[in-house]
Scaffold this active site. Structure first.
Site, PDB file in Angstrom:
ATOM      1  N   TYR A  17      14.017  11.479  -1.590  1.00 40.31           N
ATOM      2  CA  TYR A  17      13.417  10.372  -2.622  1.00 40.31           C
ATOM      3  C   TYR A  17      12.953  10.820  -3.918  1.00 40.31           C
ATOM      4  CZ  TYR A  17      12.274   7.878   1.815  1.00 40.31           C
ATOM      5  OH  TYR A  17      12.515   7.300   3.022  1.00 40.31           O
ATOM      6  N   HIS A  22      10.486   4.724  -7.168  1.00 41.97           N
ATOM      7  CA  HIS A  22       8.993   4.852  -6.776  1.00 41.97           C
ATOM      8  C   HIS A  22       8.517   6.265  -6.874  1.00 41.97           C
ATOM      9  CE1 HIS A  22       6.332   2.197  -4.567  1.00 41.97           C
ATOM     10  NE2 HIS A  22       6.729   2.516  -3.129  1.00 41.97           N
ATOM     11  N   PHE A  68       3.341  10.230   2.666  1.00 39.99           N
ATOM     12  CA  PHE A  68       4.232   9.205   2.480  1.00 39.99           C
ATOM     13  C   PHE A  68       3.454   8.373   1.211  1.00 39.99           C
ATOM     14  CE2 PHE A  68       7.449  10.295   5.130  1.00 39.99           C
ATOM     15  CZ  PHE A  68       8.582   9.986   4.515  1.00 39.99           C
ATOM     16  N   ASN A  70       2.168   5.399   1.254  1.00 43.12           N
ATOM     17  CA  ASN A  70       1.172   4.475   1.627  1.00 43.12           C
ATOM     18  C   ASN A  70      -0.224   5.195   2.306  1.00 43.12           C
ATOM     19  OD1 ASN A  70       2.620   5.413   4.051  1.00 43.12           O
ATOM     20  ND2 ASN A  70       2.458   3.357   5.034  1.00 43.12           N
ATOM     21  N   ASN A 116       1.323   0.137  -2.319  1.00 43.29           N
ATOM     22  CA  ASN A 116       0.595   0.651  -1.122  1.00 43.29           C
ATOM     23  C   ASN A 116       0.078   1.903  -1.556  1.00 43.29           C
ATOM     24  OD1 ASN A 116       1.338  -1.399   0.433  1.00 43.29           O
ATOM     25  ND2 ASN A 116       3.443  -0.696   0.914  1.00 43.29           N
TER      26      ASN A 116
END
Length: 197
Positions: A17, A22, A68, A70, A116
């Protein structure tokens, strides 16, 4: 003069990631640490990577949660609780779909825009939305159904350059925020557009 004691960069953990849109908030915090010759180190009690630096004469802690996205609030609440940092002394940097690459915006308080990470932070701070947000533009895929794939995708080199330039200017404006106030920092940051001559 704004008192900021904690700057958070939102991200998803793991190498897969690291370069995704993001994670733009973490790119900002990583560069901020680098500019001050600091390295983020894992600190398990805060569920993330942390550093401490003197920014515009203020003692500021940096945090990139290792949860993560969220679940970001878990890390933010742990650090804010430990150091007795109020929501209005926190700046959260995050990716923003509604702003094009090359542009960043600063604001105090407001909604979560469906993000989120912001949603969880607000919830873990006792539903207090009054923290600063640095919204780093990543653009929008144009279709709601494509958003997940878009934010978890890597930007092409041309967009990455624009995002990096906006992050660079955001770091300068963070110092303006700490030395002066949000109005001056916003005026400067909001008049910046990467690639504009």
């Amino acid at each position: 003069m704004s008192s900021i004691k904690l700057i958070v960069g939102l991200a998803n953990p793991g190498a897969e990631y690291a370069q995704t849109r993001h994670n733009a908030g973490a790119w900002y915090v990583d560069l901020l640490a680098l500019r001050h010759n600091q390295q983020l180190k894992e600190e398990s009690k805060f569920f993330g990577y942390t550093a401490r630096l003197n920014l515009a004469g203020q003692d500021v802690r940096l945090l990139v949660p290792s949860t993560f996205m969220n679940l970001s609030g878990k890390a933010v609440a742990a650090m804010a609780g430990f150091y007795r940092i109020l929501p209005e002394e926190i700046l959260v940097a995050h990716d923003e779909l509604d702003i094009p690459p090359g542009v960043a915006k600063l604001k105090l308080g407001g909604g979560n825009g469906g993000h989120n990470g912001l949603k969880d932070i607000q919830s873990k701070l006792g539903n207090n939305p009054n923290f600063y947000r640095l919204r780093i533009g990543i653009g929008h895929p144009g279709d709601k159904s494509k958003v997940t794939g878009f934010v978890l995708g890597n930007p092409p080199a041309s967009e990455q350059t624009l995002i990096d330039d906006a992050i660079d200017e955001s770091i300068r404006c963070t110092e303006v925020l700490l030395k002066e106030d949000i109005t001056k920092a916003m005026n400067r940051l909001h008049s910046f557009k990467a690639g504009a001559q």
